[in-house]
Design a protein around this motif. Structure first.
Motif, short mmCIF file in Angstrom:
data_model
loop_
_atom_site.label_atom_id
_atom_site.label_comp_id
_atom_site.label_asym_id
_atom_site.label_seq_id
_atom_site.Cartn_x
_atom_site.Cartn_y
_atom_site.Cartn_z
N ASP A 386 32.90 32.04 55.42
CA ASP A 386 32.07 32.78 54.47
C ASP A 386 32.87 33.86 53.76
OD1 ASP A 386 29.92 31.24 55.30
OD2 ASP A 386 29.17 32.74 56.71
N LEU A 387 33.75 34.51 54.50
CA LEU A 387 34.58 35.57 53.91
C LEU A 387 35.62 34.98 52.98
CD1 LEU A 387 35.17 37.88 57.02
CD2 LEU A 387 33.22 37.80 55.45
N VAL A 388 36.16 33.81 53.32
CA VAL A 388 37.12 33.14 52.45
C VAL A 388 36.48 32.78 51.11
CG1 VAL A 388 38.56 31.08 52.17
CG2 VAL A 388 38.50 32.27 54.37
N ILE A 389 35.30 32.22 51.17
CA ILE A 389 34.61 31.82 49.95
C ILE A 389 34.28 33.05 49.10
CG2 ILE A 389 32.48 30.79 49.06
CD1 ILE A 389 32.63 28.92 51.58
N GLU A 393 35.95 34.02 45.04
CA GLU A 393 35.04 34.11 43.90
C GLU A 393 35.73 34.71 42.67
OE1 GLU A 393 30.58 35.85 42.80
OE2 GLU A 393 31.44 36.12 44.80
N GLY A 394 35.62 33.99 41.55
CA GLY A 394 36.18 34.46 40.29
C GLY A 394 37.63 34.06 40.06
N LEU A 395 38.28 33.47 41.06
CA LEU A 395 39.66 33.03 40.90
C LEU A 395 39.70 31.58 40.43
CD1 LEU A 395 41.24 34.58 44.15
CD2 LEU A 395 41.07 35.58 41.86
N ASN A 396 40.90 31.09 40.11
CA ASN A 396 41.04 29.75 39.52
C ASN A 396 41.05 28.66 40.60
OD1 ASN A 396 43.50 30.78 40.43
ND2 ASN A 396 44.71 29.57 38.98
N PHE A 397 39.98 28.66 41.41
CA PHE A 397 39.85 27.69 42.48
C PHE A 397 38.45 27.08 42.49
CE2 PHE A 397 43.08 30.58 44.39
CZ PHE A 397 44.10 29.65 44.54
N LYS A 398 38.38 25.86 43.00
CA LYS A 398 37.10 25.23 43.28
C LYS A 398 37.02 24.95 44.77
CE LYS A 398 34.18 21.22 42.29
NZ LYS A 398 34.01 19.97 41.48
#
Length: 436
Positions: A386-389, A393-398
């Motif tokens: 949960d903390l990783v997700i 947030e807002g970075l260039n990752f899916k």
């Protein structure tokens, strides 16, 4: 044989890869051995349909994140090469990186572990024909990893040990730390101290070769333990060095005193075990290792890494400094000087993870993946995924989902960062992320 001394650009040149500073250029990072691109959607479908162990994948959604639960890798599926058998606290098994390397990369791709520890990801990447690159805040990691990527022969090891034993017999005076006599017999401690001085002087003079590096690596892992195969009297497992005061209590409780050990024969025996399944065709000097923060990987160029498989410190669950103080002593530095990230507060750990992912976004090529292994901490009250997700947030990752490898255990282990529960299962949790 000294691949860990290569610069990143030298590693890339040897591997036939091309660095790029253009974040939009996806194709320029491909090498001549690359096969078809692998999409996150295809990987998720692979997880859904995974049936290698005759068990259907369970799938559920929590907070808009898909979870995939199965026995994705077990000891029955494959047996790790013995070259991995180096003890290190909170390390994962080789089956974990093997799963992702085989599924998400092609031969010749660059695979990174920015928290490499004992180097499981790198060693496995090398065995599978990928280019390994690793980083860790502790100088110990280089010493543990480099020799196993380009090991000397058993004959070279045997001959060097014979030379060292003869030379050490001629040294009469050697300064020892008397506090360490709670762990070692006086004669054994003298031999250990001579070996320590040999490596420290060799490093300072630039004379430490691949054979010495191998012997140092093995010695680092034979210092203390709870069987006859270690230099010490009975103590904690080899990945946890207890304090001098605590060892005094262990000795008194067990009514034990350190016995004399032949450190040369112990090193030789462990070397034979480590290399017993090793195919020297895998030996390579095309790899890179660095020491520093995972959020500052300046030695790695933009858009080049195909896959990151790693596991960060789990808040303050493991005290790496305390566990490795004796290894650091043998290696010639103070572990207290290493700025290991230990976070007690959730918000601090999340900020730390975000800094790392910002850097990962720079070095990972578009379409590259991260398998970020985390766990449950503080009696399951905190799920680190949960903390990783939140950090991403807002970075260039899916975020494609969270894998939960749920398997029956055969040995009591806390290496996944979680405790065995009453039903006899272990779970480890991996956040699957793709750069977009």
């Amino acid at each position: 044989m000294q691949g860990f001394q290569k610069s990143f650009s030298e590693v890339i040149e040897c591997a036939g890869l091309t660095a790029s500073s253009d974040n939009s250029n996806h194709g320029s990072q491909q090498n001549s051995n690359s096969c078809n691109e692998i999409s996150g959607e295809n990987f998720c479908n692979y997880l859904r349909n995974f049936d290698r162990v005759g068990r259907d994948t369970q799938e559920f959604v929590k907070n808009d994140v898909t979870y995939f639960v199965n026995d994705f890798w077990t000891a029955k599926q494959r047996q790790s090469n013995r070259i991995h058998e180096i003890s290190y606290r909170a390390c994962f098994k080789a089956e974990l990186p093997a799963f992702f390397i085989e599924s998400l990369t092609n031969p010749g791709d660059l695979v990174l572990d920015p928290f490499m520890g004992r180097g499981t990801t790198l060693v496995q990447a090398n065995l599978l024909g990928r280019v390994p690159y690793g980083n860790d805040i502790s100088p110990l990691s280089k010493m543990l990893v480099a020799p196993r990527l380009s090991p000397p022969s058993m004959q070279q090891i045997k001959e060097r040990l014979e030379v060292l034993e003869r030379e050490f017999d001629q040294i009469e005076d050697i300064q020892v730390d008397d506090d360490l006599l709670v762990f070692f017999h006086p004669k054994t401690l003298k031999d250990i101290s001579k070996l320590r001085d040999w490596f420290i002087q060799g490093t300072a003079n630039g004379n430490l070769d691949a054979v010495d590096s191998w012997i140092r690596m093995v010695a680092l892992n034979r210092l203390t333990g709870h069987s006859a195969g270690f230099f010490s009297v009975y103590t904690l497992p080899p990945n946890q060095a207890t304090t001098v005061d605590r060892q005094k209590k262990i000795n008194a409780k067990r009514n034990q005193t350190p016995e004399e050990k032949d450190i040369f024969s112990i090193i030789l025996k462990k070397s034979k075990s480590l290399l017993s399944q090793y195919d020297y065709s895998h030996s390579t000097d095309v790899f890179g290792l660095s020491t520093g923060s995972a959020s500052q990987l300046e030695s790695i160029d933009n858009n080049l890494v195909s896959l990151i498989v790693t596991s960060p410190p789990f808040l303050d669950v493991v005290d790496y400094a305390k566990d490795n103080w004796l290894r650091a002593w043998f290696a010639g530095f103070s572990i207290d000087d290493v700025e290991i990230s230990i976070h007690k507060k959730v918000e601090d750990w999340t900020a730390f993870a975000r800094e790392c992912f910002i850097e990962f976004g720079r070095i990972l090529k578009p379409g590259g993946f991260i398998a970020f292994e985390v766990g449950e901490v503080r009696n399951g009250s905190i799920l680190l995924e949960d903390l990783v997700i939140e950090a991403i947030e807002g970075l260039n990752f899916k975020v494609h989902g969270v894998m939960i490898n749920d398997q029956k255990f055969f040995k009591t282990s806390n290496s996944w960062g979680v405790s065995n529960n009453s039903k006899g299962t272990n779970t480890n949790r991996i956040v699957i992320v793709e750069k977009v």
